[in-house]
Enzyme design. Structure first.
Site, PDB file in Angstrom:
ATOM      1  N   ALA A   1       0.816  -1.210   0.000  1.00 22.02           N
ATOM      2  CA  ALA A   1       0.000   0.000   0.000  1.00 22.02           C
ATOM      3  C   ALA A   1       0.851   1.262   0.000  1.00 22.02           C
ATOM      4  O   ALA A   1       0.434   2.298  -0.535  1.00 22.02           O
ATOM      5  CB  ALA A   1      -0.935   0.002   1.205  1.00 22.02           C
ATOM      6  N   THR A   2       2.043   1.210   0.589  1.00 23.08           N
ATOM      7  CA  THR A   2       2.889   2.409   0.599  1.00 23.08           C
ATOM      8  C   THR A   2       3.259   2.811  -0.821  1.00 23.08           C
ATOM      9  O   THR A   2       3.172   3.989  -1.196  1.00 23.08           O
ATOM     10  CB  THR A   2       4.159   2.163   1.439  1.00 23.08           C
TER      11      THR A   2
ATOM     12  N   GLN B   1      -7.384  -0.831   5.643  1.00 22.14           N
ATOM     13  CA  GLN B   1      -7.968  -1.441   6.842  1.00 22.14           C
ATOM     14  C   GLN B   1      -9.432  -1.842   6.664  1.00 22.14           C
ATOM     15  O   GLN B   1      -9.961  -2.597   7.485  1.00 22.14           O
ATOM     16  CB  GLN B   1      -7.868  -0.467   8.025  1.00 22.14           C
TER      17      GLN B   1
ATOM     18  N   SER C   1      -3.751  -3.451   0.595  1.00 22.78           N
ATOM     19  CA  SER C   1      -2.593  -4.216   1.053  1.00 22.78           C
ATOM     20  C   SER C   1      -3.036  -5.629   1.384  1.00 22.78           C
ATOM     21  O   SER C   1      -4.017  -5.824   2.098  1.00 22.78           O
ATOM     22  CB  SER C   1      -1.972  -3.561   2.294  1.00 22.78           C
TER      23      SER C   1
ATOM     24  N   THR D   1       8.764  -6.974 -12.127  1.00 22.77           N
ATOM     25  CA  THR D   1       8.318  -8.357 -12.265  1.00 22.77           C
ATOM     26  C   THR D   1       7.415  -8.745 -11.103  1.00 22.77           C
ATOM     27  O   THR D   1       7.770  -8.555  -9.938  1.00 22.77           O
ATOM     28  CB  THR D   1       9.525  -9.301 -12.310  1.00 22.77           C
TER      29      THR D   1
ATOM     30  N   CYS E   1       3.786   1.418  12.518  1.00 25.58           N
ATOM     31  CA  CYS E   1       4.675   2.230  11.694  1.00 25.58           C
ATOM     32  C   CYS E   1       5.405   3.281  12.515  1.00 25.58           C
ATOM     33  O   CYS E   1       6.464   3.764  12.127  1.00 25.58           O
ATOM     34  CB  CYS E   1       3.868   2.936  10.597  1.00 25.58           C
TER      35      CYS E   1
END
Length: 359
Positions: free
Chosen positions: A68-69, A166, A183, A220, A303
């Site tokens: 997700a980042t 989330q 994610s 890839t 985080c």
């Protein structure tokens, strides 16, 4: 070990592991190769893409990313114009907005953690190019008014980006979103893979350059990670009602068991029930975690753990530094048993009471 940190990461579903295994053990081909093994790997990737897409609105495409980042970075850096975001967004959004150098407005939240649409509207209408808001907050579990914010963005001619990490598969996602970040490891899939859903007609400048394997995203793909993500997404759809009922039962048990002396951070009405962020005035959270090393819970978002800083989310809600530092987050879900949760809460409460007696 009792695991209560589902917002940091969820346990890998056994079915997702089994879906990954053949591509880890038996099938080494690059899914972007044109030979038969490569085409087979490509087919597995496309099955997974369809499974993830089934959790999302129609009229868009799923692009796999490293997580997700990356997806959020791409969505923000690949768009143009001023940005309107929310003070309680994930660091992957707030830091990227700052790094973009574009004009930005950070919307405040109330003591319940929610944005006031009446405050958001004038900020968005003043020429925003991108509006970004979480579906479910990772620290406090509140559900932002995505439907209203996306409609305001659309009326202003701005794109709407939703960090649905989330909430996807758990709460409804508004079909009016333009870009959605996901994610895998937050829905019982593997770490190291995420996705960006892009509405048809929305063009993003590439973040990564190279082979353009994903049509705007280079690199890839891992068939194993894609297969695990896809199976996890399919399970979210298949088990939605059962998971929701289980989480609701756990929430009811947890909130009743803590009782007076503990306060819930964030709205209790507009939220996902698998996230319980709760505080007790004067609680030494570092000591609590040290005393309960066989219970995995969080002092905030994973985080920011170890940073020494109080949660920016709790501070944005108006909590004092002391109140923010006396808060803990319990995350539970599909594989949490009632017995585990009750045992953990009883031990947390006993350890907190022991702190009081020694003060």
């Amino acid at each position: 070990m009792i695991y209560l940190d589902y917002q940091a990461t969820t346990p890998l579903a056994p079915e997702a592991f089994e879906a990954m295994l053949p591509w880890l053990r038996d099938h080494p081909a690059n899914p972007h190769s044109s030979h038969a093994p490569g085409r087979a790997a490509k087919a597995a990737v496309e099955v997974a893409r369809d499974q993830v897409a089934a959790l999302l609105p129609p009229g868009g495409r799923v692009v796999f990313t490293s997580g997700a980042t990356e997806a959020l970075n791409w969505a923000i850096k690949g768009t143009n114009g001023p940005i309107v975001t929310v003070a309680t967004e994930h660091a992957a959004v707030l830091d990227t907005v700052r790094a973009s150098g574009r004009p930005s407005t950070v919307l405040p939240v109330g003591s319940d953690g929610l944005v006031d649409p009446d405050v958001a509207e004038p900020a968005i209408m003043q020429g925003a190019g991108l509006v970004t808001a979480m579906l479910i907050n990772n620290e406090i579990g509140v559900a932002q008014p995505i439907f209203t914010l996306a409609n305001i963005a659309r009326g202003a001619g701005a794109l709407f980006l939703c960090d649905a990490v989330q909430g996807i598969g758990r709460v409804n996602l508004y079909a009016g979103c333009d870009i959605v970040a996901l994610s895998a490891h937050k829905i019982h899939g593997p770490k190291g893979i995420g996705a960006l859903w892009i509405r048809d007609g929305v063009a993003l400048a590439p973040l990564l350059h190279g082979g353009d394997q994903e049509g705007g995203r280079s690199g890839t793909l891992s068939p194993a990670l894609c297969a695990g993500f896809g199976r996890a997404a399919a399970l979210m759809a298949e088990r939605h009602d059962a998971d929701a009922a289980h989480v609701e039962r756990l929430w009811s048990i947890a909130t009743a068991r803590f009782g007076p002396g503990w306060q819930i951070n964030g709205s209790t009405e507009h939220r996902y029930l698998g996230n319980l962020n709760i505080r007790r005035d004067g609680l030494d959270v570092a000591r609590l975690m040290s005393d309960l090393r066989d219970i995995a819970f969080s002092a905030g978002s994973a985080c920011a753990s170890g940073s020494g800083r109080a949660s920016h989310v709790l501070q944005a809600m108006g909590l004092t530094d002391g109140q923010a530092r006396s808060s803990i987050r319990l995350g539970f879900g599909r594989y949490t048993t009632q017995e585990e949760l009750m045992t953990a809460i009883d031990r947390i409460m006993a350890a907190a009471t022991a702190q009081d007696s020694m003060a």
